[in-house]
Write a protein that holds these residues in place. Structure first.
Motif, PDB file in Angstrom:
ATOM      1  N   HIS A 169       0.854  -1.197   0.000  1.00  0.00           N
ATOM      2  CA  HIS A 169       0.000   0.000   0.000  1.00  0.00           C
ATOM      3  C   HIS A 169       0.886   1.243   0.000  1.00  0.00           C
ATOM      4  N   SER A 170       0.623   2.174  -0.917  1.00  0.00           N
ATOM      5  CA  SER A 170       1.305   3.467  -0.904  1.00  0.00           C
ATOM      6  C   SER A 170       0.472   4.479  -1.675  1.00  0.00           C
ATOM      7  N   CYS A 171       0.247   5.633  -1.060  1.00  0.00           N
ATOM      8  CA  CYS A 171      -0.496   6.723  -1.702  1.00  0.00           C
ATOM      9  C   CYS A 171       0.248   8.051  -1.580  1.00  0.00           C
ATOM     10  N   TYR A 172       1.553   7.993  -1.233  1.00  0.00           N
ATOM     11  CA  TYR A 172       2.291   9.241  -1.032  1.00  0.00           C
ATOM     12  C   TYR A 172       2.425   9.999  -2.351  1.00  0.00           C
ATOM     13  N   LYS A 173       2.514  11.324  -2.256  1.00  0.00           N
ATOM     14  CA  LYS A 173       2.510  12.176  -3.440  1.00  0.00           C
ATOM     15  C   LYS A 173       3.759  13.041  -3.538  1.00  0.00           C
ATOM     16  N   GLU A 191      -4.758   3.579   5.241  1.00  0.00           N
ATOM     17  CA  GLU A 191      -5.826   4.107   4.389  1.00  0.00           C
ATOM     18  C   GLU A 191      -6.277   5.496   4.812  1.00  0.00           C
ATOM     19  N   ASP A 239      -1.728   9.348   4.048  1.00  0.00           N
ATOM     20  CA  ASP A 239      -0.926   9.179   2.835  1.00  0.00           C
ATOM     21  C   ASP A 239       0.564   9.058   3.114  1.00  0.00           C
ATOM     22  N   VAL A 280       3.501   3.988   4.132  1.00  0.00           N
ATOM     23  CA  VAL A 280       3.767   3.006   3.081  1.00  0.00           C
ATOM     24  C   VAL A 280       3.850   1.640   3.742  1.00  0.00           C
TER      25      VAL A 280
END
Length: 295
Positions: A9-13, A72, A75, A78
């Protein structure tokens, strides 16, 4: 990328980040404590970091749900999944290698059963920003039991001279409190993933021998979980690894003395004693360390 690990899971920007916090989660970790550990990092006053949580092998679904629930909703988290249990050193090395492309400056350790004070990251980064010669920075800690009650405290020697002088007799950096400059890793240093324990002790010895500067803050910035089996006899392998580390420190730091060698043999013997004797020795050791620090 190490074959045994993959990003779950990863949503970093971000393309760059100043700090990485790395933690490993194991099958036997307590869900409540993992939740507290993650929460303590998410609530830090310093917020510009990525939190790399490495799942080291199979964990049960309820523990996974705790980790993923946080991921979730943040962000900065990770989640990495390991196909098999590889141990702490392999998990930390993966987190280090994976994050190098983000050009971080600081690497923070965190354990899944501890609790960081809300200003821990801010205090350590502030200190390191003011002291560019320091590469490894630890802190003091408060020892807590299963009910989160304080049962002790631990403050380590503060200066590089004291820390390296004592390394042949004890591990003088509280590993879960440490912040390491990424330059150390860029220079090629890593945890020894052939070791299932004492990885930090061996790394400190290697870095001290290479001339890196250590420091400990006296501030108690972490609550360290001291559970019921804390005083039980160490396994033979762990006890022998600690003995090997002490002998290596004597050799590599040129402090091979009769006293240091006797101390290493004494500790090896004590590690195999009943828990009552180990507990008494631990308290005496803390008392001696406090006297050394004051003088």
């Amino acid at each position: 990328m190490t074959p045994n690990f993959s990003i779950k899971h990863s949503c970093y920007k971000v393309h760059e980040v100043p700090a990485i916090v790395a933690m490993a989660v194991y099958e036997k970790d307590c869900e409540e404590w993992v939740d507290q550990a993650i929460t303590s990092i998410r609530q830090q006053t310093y917020s510009d970091f990525l939190y790399v949580i490495v799942i080291d092998g199979h964990i049960n679904l309820s523990l996974l749900a705790v980790v993923m629930g946080h991921a979730e909703n943040d962000d900065r988290i990770v989640v990495v999944e390991g196909a098999v249990n590889r141990g702490l050193a392999a998990c930390m090395n993966f987190a280090i290698d994976w994050s190098l492309s983000l050009k971080p400056t600081y690497f923070f350790r965190m354990d899944a059963d501890d609790f960081s004070e809300v200003n821990r990251l801010e205090k350590q980064i502030t200190y390191l920003n003011k002291h560019s010669h320091v590469s490894i920075l630890g802190t003091g800690l408060v020892e807590i039991n299963e009910q989160n009650k304080q049962v002790g405290a631990r403050v380590m020697p503060q200066t590089n001279r004291q820390i390296t002088r004592l390394l042949p007799r004890r591990c003088t950096i509280n590993h879960p409190t440490v912040c390491i400059r990424y330059k150390v890793f860029a220079d090629g240093y890593r945890y020894d993933d052939a070791l299932q324990n004492t990885q930090d002790y061996f790394l400190w010895i290697e870095l001290a021998a290479a001339g890196y500067i250590f420091c400990n803050l006296k501030d108690k910035l972490l609550r360290f979980r001291r559970v019921n089996d804390f005083y039980k006899r160490r396994g033979l392998i762990k006890s022998l690894n600690e003995f090997r580390a002490r002998v290596r420190a004597m050799r590599w730091l040129k402090r091979l003395t009769a006293y240091n060698f006797f101390y290493a043999c004494l500790v090896l013997g004590l590690r195999m004693m009943p828990s009552g004797i180990v507990k008494m020795a631990y308290k005496l050791d803390r008392h001696i360390l406090e006297k050394f620090i004051k003088h």
